[in-house]
Design a protein around this motif. Sequence first.
Motif, PDB file in Angstrom:
ATOM      1  N   LEU A 163       0.799  -1.216   0.000  1.00  0.00           N
ATOM      2  CA  LEU A 163       0.000   0.000   0.000  1.00  0.00           C
ATOM      3  C   LEU A 163       0.834   1.269   0.000  1.00  0.00           C
ATOM      4  N   VAL A 164       1.930   1.264   0.761  1.00  0.00           N
ATOM      5  CA  VAL A 164       2.669   2.514   0.964  1.00  0.00           C
ATOM      6  C   VAL A 164       3.779   2.645  -0.070  1.00  0.00           C
ATOM      7  N   HIS A 165       4.090   3.902  -0.398  1.00  0.00           N
ATOM      8  CA  HIS A 165       5.047   4.155  -1.474  1.00  0.00           C
ATOM      9  C   HIS A 165       6.489   4.067  -1.010  1.00  0.00           C
ATOM     10  N   GLU A 217       1.372  11.417   5.510  1.00  0.00           N
ATOM     11  CA  GLU A 217       1.090  10.874   4.177  1.00  0.00           C
ATOM     12  C   GLU A 217       1.089   9.347   4.200  1.00  0.00           C
ATOM     13  N   LEU A 218       1.995   8.752   4.967  1.00  0.00           N
ATOM     14  CA  LEU A 218       2.003   7.297   5.076  1.00  0.00           C
ATOM     15  C   LEU A 218       0.707   6.812   5.715  1.00  0.00           C
ATOM     16  N   GLY A 219       0.249   7.527   6.741  1.00  0.00           N
ATOM     17  CA  GLY A 219      -1.024   7.177   7.356  1.00  0.00           C
ATOM     18  C   GLY A 219      -2.167   7.212   6.359  1.00  0.00           C
ATOM     19  N   ARG A 220      -2.157   8.186   5.460  1.00  0.00           N
ATOM     20  CA  ARG A 220      -3.202   8.279   4.441  1.00  0.00           C
ATOM     21  C   ARG A 220      -3.198   7.052   3.538  1.00  0.00           C
ATOM     22  N   GLU A 221      -2.018   6.530   3.282  1.00  0.00           N
ATOM     23  CA  GLU A 221      -1.921   5.345   2.425  1.00  0.00           C
ATOM     24  C   GLU A 221      -2.438   4.090   3.112  1.00  0.00           C
ATOM     25  N   LEU A 222      -2.551   4.134   4.437  1.00  0.00           N
ATOM     26  CA  LEU A 222      -3.080   2.985   5.182  1.00  0.00           C
ATOM     27  C   LEU A 222      -4.602   2.986   5.256  1.00  0.00           C
ATOM     28  N   LEU A 223      -5.225   4.070   4.841  1.00  0.00           N
ATOM     29  CA  LEU A 223      -6.668   4.228   4.989  1.00  0.00           C
ATOM     30  C   LEU A 223      -7.471   3.063   4.398  1.00  0.00           C
ATOM     31  N   ILE A 263      -9.750  -3.719   9.396  1.00  0.00           N
ATOM     32  CA  ILE A 263      -8.525  -3.570  10.178  1.00  0.00           C
ATOM     33  C   ILE A 263      -8.644  -2.354  11.092  1.00  0.00           C
ATOM     34  N   LEU A 264      -8.430  -2.553  12.366  1.00  0.00           N
ATOM     35  CA  LEU A 264      -8.370  -1.452  13.321  1.00  0.00           C
ATOM     36  C   LEU A 264      -6.944  -0.907  13.329  1.00  0.00           C
ATOM     37  N   ILE A 265      -6.792   0.379  13.022  1.00  0.00           N
ATOM     38  CA  ILE A 265      -5.485   1.021  13.090  1.00  0.00           C
ATOM     39  C   ILE A 265      -5.368   1.697  14.450  1.00  0.00           C
ATOM     40  N   SER A 302      -7.035   8.635   9.278  1.00  0.00           N
ATOM     41  CA  SER A 302      -8.412   9.033   9.592  1.00  0.00           C
ATOM     42  C   SER A 302      -9.166   9.482   8.355  1.00  0.00           C
ATOM     43  N   GLY A 303      -8.441   9.909   7.319  1.00  0.00           N
ATOM     44  CA  GLY A 303      -9.105  10.372   6.117  1.00  0.00           C
ATOM     45  C   GLY A 303      -9.978  11.590   6.334  1.00  0.00           C
ATOM     46  N   GLY A 304      -9.682  12.350   7.378  1.00  0.00           N
ATOM     47  CA  GLY A 304     -10.475  13.536   7.673  1.00  0.00           C
ATOM     48  C   GLY A 304     -11.722  13.273   8.478  1.00  0.00           C
TER      49      GLY A 304
END
Length: 251
Positions: free
Chosen positions: A90-92, A138-144, A151-153, A226-228
């Motif tokens: 998922l992450v770049h 930004e890495l967190g956004r890629e985990l969304l 999956i609970l983050i 959180s994606g906002g």
Amino acid sequence: MPVLFVGHGSPMNAVENNEFTETWQTLSGNISRPSAILSVSAHWFTDGERIQTAPRPRQVYDMYGFPQELYNVRFPATGKPELAEKVQKLVHTPVSADNSWGIDHGTWSVLCRMYPDADIPVVQLSVNRSASLQDQFELGRELLPLRDDGILILASGNIVHNLGMIDWDKQDGFGWADSFDGTVRDAVLSGNVQSIMNAASSGKDARRAVPTPDHFMPLLYALGASGGDKPVVFNDARTLGSLSMTGFVFG
């Protein structure tokens, strides 16, 4: 699934019953049961991003000088290699498989109260000390997308974390800790990510509240994932003078 940021505080929360642990116990009943948990723990602070891939990760007792009762806590959660592989895809940025660590108390001291049967697979992701706060967001956004897979983050750290100034006899926080925690809390609630980043490095009382970045950084992973989504605050309190227990549920 929601995203959690948990102020984990003292590892003794794994064995003591207090207002914070009661809230953690309640949390698990207020959200859907996850298929697995991806935990970003402040206590795995590495050069580069690393992830645990073992099907049966070891439990790490990464604290010293505490009562034996704490070292007797067992949280034998299984891992989930396929979740680790999904994160890597998922992450770049490169995420290295690393099983030299395991599940540390930043993770298990919270999860043993939320899911005491340890019957949900857990994968731990490190905090990349080399990344900027923006990079971690930004890495967190890629985990969304993981949230849609059940999956609970869980991001585990502390907004205020200064072990050198702890007062073991103090039940609340120093004034500067209350002030800094409140500033960051309000920025989280308003969705002002840039203000949160600024507070960690140049905000009032930042030098005392965030003397090292390891415990603050998991918050950025949570904010990205959180994606906002609008957060709800819990455990809005400081303890031992210089630890913040404030946490957030996003989504």
